[in-house]
Design an enzyme around this catalytic site. Structure first.
Site, short mmCIF file in Angstrom:
data_model
loop_
_atom_site.label_atom_id
_atom_site.label_comp_id
_atom_site.label_asym_id
_atom_site.label_seq_id
_atom_site.Cartn_x
_atom_site.Cartn_y
_atom_site.Cartn_z
N GLU A 21 -44.90 -32.78 -52.16
CA GLU A 21 -43.59 -33.07 -52.78
C GLU A 21 -42.78 -31.81 -53.04
O GLU A 21 -42.14 -31.65 -54.08
CB GLU A 21 -43.77 -33.88 -54.08
CG GLU A 21 -44.31 -35.28 -53.81
CD GLU A 21 -44.21 -36.22 -55.01
OE1 GLU A 21 -43.73 -35.81 -56.06
OE2 GLU A 21 -44.63 -37.38 -54.85
C1 LIG Z 1 -53.06 -33.02 -49.00
C2 LIG Z 1 -51.67 -33.14 -48.51
C3 LIG Z 1 -51.05 -34.37 -48.48
C4 LIG Z 1 -49.77 -34.51 -47.94
N1 LIG Z 1 -49.21 -35.74 -47.85
C5 LIG Z 1 -48.06 -35.89 -47.12
C6 LIG Z 1 -47.54 -37.17 -46.81
O1 LIG Z 1 -48.10 -38.20 -47.19
N2 LIG Z 1 -46.41 -37.24 -46.07
C7 LIG Z 1 -45.77 -36.14 -45.63
O2 LIG Z 1 -44.77 -36.26 -44.95
N3 LIG Z 1 -46.21 -34.90 -45.94
C8 LIG Z 1 -47.34 -34.74 -46.66
N4 LIG Z 1 -47.82 -33.49 -46.94
C9 LIG Z 1 -47.08 -32.33 -46.50
C10 LIG Z 1 -46.49 -31.50 -47.64
O3 LIG Z 1 -45.34 -32.11 -48.13
C11 LIG Z 1 -46.25 -30.10 -47.04
O4 LIG Z 1 -47.51 -29.51 -46.93
C12 LIG Z 1 -45.32 -29.28 -47.83
O5 LIG Z 1 -44.03 -29.75 -47.70
C13 LIG Z 1 -45.34 -27.80 -47.42
O6 LIG Z 1 -45.27 -27.65 -46.04
P1 LIG Z 1 -46.34 -26.69 -45.30
O7 LIG Z 1 -47.68 -27.06 -45.76
O8 LIG Z 1 -46.06 -26.76 -43.85
O9 LIG Z 1 -46.04 -25.24 -45.86
P2 LIG Z 1 -44.89 -24.23 -45.38
O10 LIG Z 1 -43.60 -24.93 -45.30
O11 LIG Z 1 -45.37 -23.49 -44.20
O12 LIG Z 1 -44.83 -23.27 -46.63
C14 LIG Z 1 -45.77 -22.21 -46.84
C15 LIG Z 1 -45.38 -21.48 -48.11
O13 LIG Z 1 -44.06 -20.93 -47.97
C16 LIG Z 1 -43.24 -21.32 -49.06
N5 LIG Z 1 -41.87 -21.48 -48.60
C17 LIG Z 1 -41.42 -22.17 -47.54
N6 LIG Z 1 -40.08 -22.09 -47.46
C18 LIG Z 1 -39.67 -21.34 -48.49
C19 LIG Z 1 -38.40 -20.89 -48.98
N7 LIG Z 1 -37.26 -21.20 -48.38
N8 LIG Z 1 -38.37 -20.11 -50.06
C20 LIG Z 1 -39.51 -19.77 -50.70
N9 LIG Z 1 -40.73 -20.17 -50.30
C21 LIG Z 1 -40.81 -20.94 -49.22
C22 LIG Z 1 -43.86 -22.63 -49.55
O14 LIG Z 1 -43.55 -22.82 -50.92
C23 LIG Z 1 -45.33 -22.40 -49.32
O15 LIG Z 1 -45.86 -21.72 -50.42
C24 LIG Z 1 -49.08 -33.36 -47.50
C25 LIG Z 1 -49.70 -32.11 -47.56
C26 LIG Z 1 -50.98 -31.99 -48.04
C27 LIG Z 1 -51.61 -30.65 -48.05
#
Ligand SMILES: Cc1cc2nc3c(=O)[nH]c(=O)nc-3n(C[C@H](O)[C@H](O)[C@H](O)COP(=O)(O)OP(=O)(O)OC[C@H]3O[C@@H](n4cnc5c(N)ncnc54)[C@H](O)[C@@H]3O)c2cc1C
Length: 843
Positions: free
Chosen positions: A508
């Protein structure tokens, strides 16, 4: 003396004008009066210094200038137009998806904090925790029953899945349809009820709660309820509510995580064959990952970018982000494989599809909602983010507090319960504070959502602060428990939460992004009284109209800034003692005044920050992160003060309110101090610092105050119960948590007898060794009565069970060879002898 009086009078007049946002003509009049007074003082010889002579001359010029600027045309030409031109290039450009995000949700109490003069009645109007009789019965009935049935160890380790009977119970009792209206077969529960139910379940099994949480948060159920066509509502909602459909929602992909709007998943509007007939539909290709419940889902909510190259829908080629419902047994849908998120057991996995054809009416809301997906998602998220994670985090903090206070009172080292040691008092005090603050913030925010608000900024700040504090709480609980918390097994009640912490942090909106970008950078645009309108005006393609709107807003903005400068200085110089407090504040009036004072300082720094950083706001994330922290502390303090009033002002809680308030303000000051120390525009930082911190920053609550709240929380009773309200609690000693509660009661009851025994052991009258029954020896030697001896013997056995950790057969623990056909091996759990918790192993 006359000079001093003149300076004070002049200062008061100027402050009054500024704080009351006086019109330019009133300013001119005020300055004329001051100038006349200065001249008279000079003539009569009361004022001597050259500065007054200068004032007597410059005052007329200043008054004349202000009077001239009070004429609209002059002001627009010489002030507003140059500002308009200068700002046009420096303010952040807003993309379409950002605009949709900014326009989603509502602004409420956050705007009051941003505005610097909180209107207390707005917070007062937010209802205290209110549940209908039906909701209360559900919380105490099926929810408590579900908690009893949830076996966290079995889920996490043995099955590595949610068992069939739990799925059945959840579906049969309507848990999956809490947010679906009654009209469509759901329970139609309020946000407050949903939040409490989710919190209670998560206090029992952080893993298990996901199967209830996901269908009741952003996903098919909510999207269909809010945006679906009548046919979609009639078909899907009752099925979802009964658990005949298991939903999941897929937004995230390998290349679109935080930047979800950049997704590469596409749909192309085209004709195809569906059920043997030529049908207008969408050819979809997607690659999504991390999708919770995907492995079990029957209904896949899918986000993709929709194109219509042949203009079948007649609305251009690139229609934008669109949401559809795809049955998972539809040909071409790849789903069912699993990820292993942090070793947790809830179902989560990828889904893919290539050129999968779906009919157009599978788009949520039908073809007319094609391209509106992002707005729909942002609207749901603004409210939804206020519920699930704050609920589970607050429950986590309360659970960690409940178990840690019990354990710390039971567990003795150096002949002392560890909870009475100052070193342990520190993490315990943090737990007490977090449990009170998170529950306060959870409750007030859920009430806002229950009342129809979709608090976009508040939900963002609450999401990150509650999950971060939850992380700290779990770590503190682990430290307090030592090895007892580390060694996993059926009797461990911390590891489940520990495993789930990173999930809450990441989903989220990952916390770093949510803190640094969404809460303040986007929050300022939403909650600042004028900024968004100004930026919209600057970007208005109709320059004339844009300028007119800008001019009007700009005047108000300048008055706002000047009033904040004066207000911050005044309230900080007077220590907030003259700031406003609501009539119902009672014993906490001082803290309400401090909140008003802090809000003024925040409004000033926030305003100057957004104006001076402009387009740099998105990249200066260390600044925006600290500002987000400062805003968050103001929100937590508001929630704490409101909770105290809503709870009826229980006297024993007052010390805790003082403790929380002091620490909130301390952390608030640290946020602003850090901002000013690192503010990229140095002259502005130098100007702001004396206005905000004329006497320096506040201190955290004292060690003594920490001791008082911890001692109260270590005592079974109302205070501890209030702190941990609405989590699953049992006193049944055959349950791992009940064992703690029961033993705590026995520990307190046996304290006097225990002291006698300890004295005898210290004197060497009784020997405490494994091969000796020291309690029996104490009874024989007359140290203990027979009743005392019986009680202490029972307590000794209970304590041994409390401190015991599980042991396993090494072979049973061996990891499965990758690629082996069967599921993970089931390890035999054996409690430590001689106090083997058979009850647990047998669960
Ligand atoms: C267990 C689990 C359940 C999930 N369930 C769902 C689901 O049901 N449906 C769904 O659609 N998604 C789901 N997700 C996805 C989740 O919403 C994403 O993991 C999340 O949005 C972050 O994306 P990412 O993991 O690719 O990290 P990235 O986007 O690669 O981010 C990596 C880091 O960079 C930081 N970052 C990125 N952009 C910026 C910025 N502009 N400024 C500062 N910091 C930044 C982030 O805060 C994070 O710390 C789930 C994820 C997990 C791990």
């Amino acid at each position: 003396m006359a000079e001093f009086i003149f300076i004070i009078a002049a200062l008061l007049v100027l402050l009054a004008l500024a704080m009351n946002r006086a019109s330019l003509r009133l300013w001119a009049l005020g300055i004329v009066l001051l100038t006349l007074s200065a001249q008279m003082g000079l003539v009569h010889g009361h004022l001597h210094r050259p500065v007054f002579t200068l004032w007597a001359l410059a005052g007329w010029l200043l008054a004349a200038g202000l009077f001239a600027l009070s004429f609209n045309e002059l002001r627009k030409k010489y002030i507003v137009l140059p500002a308009y031109r200068a700002l046009k290039g420096s303010m952040p450009a807003i993309s379409q998806t950002e605009r949709e995000a900014l326009q989603a949700g509502t602004v409420g109490w956050d705007a009051e904090l941003f505005g610097g003069k909180p209107n207390w009645s707005k917070l007062r109007r937010v209802a205290p925790i209110t549940l209908t009789a039906e909701e209360r019965a559900f919380l105490d009935g099926p929810t408590a029953e579900l908690c009893k049935r949830l076996n966290d160890w079995r889920i996490r380790h043995e099955l590595h899945d949610i068992s069939e009977d739990i799925w059945r119970f959840v579906c049969d009792n309507g848990f999956l349809g809490m947010l679906i209206s009654k009209e469509h077969g759901g329970l139609g529960f309020s946000a407050q009820a949903q939040s409490l139910i989710l919190g209670k379940i998560s206090s029992r099994s952080p893993d298990g709660v996901t199967i209830v949480m996901v269908p009741n948060s952003l996903g098919p159920g909510e999207l269909i309820e809010k945006y679906g066509t009548d046919a979609q509502k009639e078909h899907f909602l009752p099925r979802l509510a009964r658990g005949e459909e298991i939903p999941c929602f897929a937004l995230t992909g390998p290349f679109s995580g935080s930047d979800a709007a950049s997704m590469r998943d596409i749909g192309v509007v085209a004709h195809g064959i569906h059920n043997g007939k030529d049908t207008l539909g969408v050819k979809l290709t997607w690659d999504k990952r991390y999708i919770t419940l995907a492995p079990n889902a029957t209904l896949l909510g899918l986000a993709f970018r929709l194109f219509d190259p042949e203009k079948h829908l007649g609305r251009g080629e690139d229609l934008g982000i669109t949401l559809a419902l795809v049955p998972t047994d539809h040909p071409g849908v790849e789903i069912g494989r699993r990820h292993l998120p942090a070793g947790a057991a809830f179902p989560n996995g990828p889904t893919r599809g290539r050129d999968v054809f779906i009919p157009i009416d599978w788009i949520i809301g039908g073809a007319e909602r094609a391209g509106q997906g992002w707005t729909m998602l942002m609207n749901c998220l603004a409210a939804g983010r206020s519920i699930s994670l704050p609920a589970t985090s607050a429950a986590g903090a309360k659970s960690m507090l409940r178990t840690s206070t019990a354990y710390a009172r039971i567990r003795k080292q150096f002949n002392l319960p560890i909870g009475f040691m100052e070193g342990i008092e520190e993490p315990l005090a943090r737990l007490v504070e977090a449990a009170y603050e998170l529950e306060a913030a959870r409750a007030v925010t859920a009430s806002m959502v229950s009342a129809g608000e979709k608090p976009a900024v508040i939900s963002a700040l609450l999401k990150y602060v509650s999950t971060e504090r939850m992380r700290a709480c779990v770590n503190d609980a682990l430290d307090i428990h030592g090895g007892r918390g580390i060694c996993d097994g059926p009797s461990n009640y911390i590891q489940g939460a520990y495993q789930m912490v990173p999930v809450g942090i990441t989903v989220e909106g990952a916390n770093i992004l949510t803190r640094t970008l969404i809460t303040f950078a986007q929050g300022a645009l939403r909650s600042h009284p004028y900024l968004f309108t100004e930026i919209e005006a600057l970007q208005n393609p109709d320059r004339e109209r844009g300028f007119e709107i800008f001019a009007e807003t700009f005047d108000n903005h300048v008055a706002f800034t000047v009033s904040n400068v004066a207000g911050a200085l005044f309230h900080n110089l007077t220590f907030g003692l003259l700031a406003s407090a609501p009539p119902h504040a009672g014993a906490t009036a001082y803290w309400w005044r401090q909140l008003a004072r802090a809000s003024r300082s925040f409004a000033l720094v926030a305003d100057i920050t957004v104006v001076l950083l402009g387009g740099g706001l998105k990249t200066k994330q260390k600044i925006t992160g600290r500002m987000a922290d400062a805003l968050t502390e103001l929100y937590l303090l508001s929630a704490v003060l409101k909770r105290y009033v809503d709870d009826g002002g229980p006297k024993p809680d007052l010390k805790l309110v003082d403790y929380c308030a002091q620490n909130c303000l301390y952390r608030f000051d640290q946020g602003l101090l850090g901002t000013l120390r690192n503010f990229p525009v140095r002259w502005a930082a130098w100007l702001m610092r004396p206005l905000v911190f004329p006497f320096g920053a506040r201190r955290p609550a004292s060690d003594y105050a920490g001791k008082e709240i911890v001692r109260a929380a270590l005592q079974p009773g109302e205070f501890r119960d209030r702190l941990t309200r609405d989590i699953f609690i049992t006193n049944d000693p055959s349950d791992r948590m009940g064992l703690l509660e029961y033993t705590l009661l026995r520990t307190v009851a046996c304290e006097e007898a225990d002291k006698k025994l300890e004295r005898a052991i210290r004197k060497g009258e009784v020997q405490r060794f494994h091969n000796n029954d020291w309690i029996a020896e104490a009874e024989v030697k007359g140290v203990l009565t027979s009743d005392e001896a019986a009680d202490l013997a029972q307590l000794r056995d209970l304590m041994a069970r409390v401190v015991a950790v599980d042991e396993f057969d090494a072979v049973a623990l061996a990891r499965r060879v990758p690629g082996a056909a069967t599921g993970p091996k089931v390890a035999d759990a054996v409690g430590a002898r001689p106090d083997r918790p058979e009850h647990i192993a047998a669960e």
